[in-house]
Design a protein around this motif. Structure first.
Motif, PDB file in Angstrom:
ATOM      1  N   UNK A 263       0.362  -9.153  -1.769  1.00 45.26           N
ATOM      2  CA  UNK A 263      -1.037  -8.970  -2.153  1.00 45.26           C
ATOM      3  C   UNK A 263      -1.209  -8.022  -3.337  1.00 45.26           C
ATOM      4  N   UNK A 264      -0.430  -6.958  -3.390  1.00 45.76           N
ATOM      5  CA  UNK A 264      -0.611  -5.955  -4.433  1.00 45.76           C
ATOM      6  C   UNK A 264       0.351  -6.114  -5.600  1.00 45.76           C
ATOM      7  N   UNK A 265       1.380  -6.919  -5.440  1.00 46.48           N
ATOM      8  CA  UNK A 265       2.357  -7.087  -6.508  1.00 46.48           C
ATOM      9  C   UNK A 265       1.736  -7.652  -7.792  1.00 46.48           C
ATOM     10  N   UNK A 266       0.866  -8.664  -7.747  1.00 48.14           N
ATOM     11  CA  UNK A 266       0.249  -9.143  -8.994  1.00 48.14           C
ATOM     12  C   UNK A 266      -0.604  -8.085  -9.690  1.00 48.14           C
ATOM     13  N   UNK A 267      -1.256  -7.238  -8.920  1.00 51.77           N
ATOM     14  CA  UNK A 267      -2.082  -6.185  -9.517  1.00 51.77           C
ATOM     15  C   UNK A 267      -1.195  -5.189 -10.249  1.00 51.77           C
TER      16      UNK A 267
END
Length: 79
Positions: free
Chosen positions: A41-45
């Motif tokens: 969930x946070x890797x693309x951000x």
């Protein structure tokens, strides 16, 4: 993904890879920028932040003002 990186490198391009630490990606990339492991969930951000800095510094190096993008009015006015 690695085959795409290899194709870019074989044709003389510079493959800049941004992602979690992976030895296969690092071995095939020209430059590797690692982001901390954070889950799906946070890797693309976390990956977007170095991309924005890369785009900013590339535009400055090419003499393009990043605060005045070209053809912006076309994008905003066309329905």
């Amino acid at each position: 993904m690695i085959s795409g990186i290899n194709e870019v490198v074989c044709r003389g391009g510079n493959a800049i890879v941004i992602g979690e630490l992976d030895n296969n990606l690092r071995a095939n990339a020209t430059r590797f920028i690692s982001v901390p492991h954070s889950g799906p969930l946070f890797n693309p951000i976390l990956a977007v932040l170095p991309l924005q800095l890369l785009a900013y510094h590339t535009s400055i190096a090419r003499g393009i003002d990043p605060d005045f993008p070209r053809n912006l009015s076309k994008t905003l006015t066309v329905d």
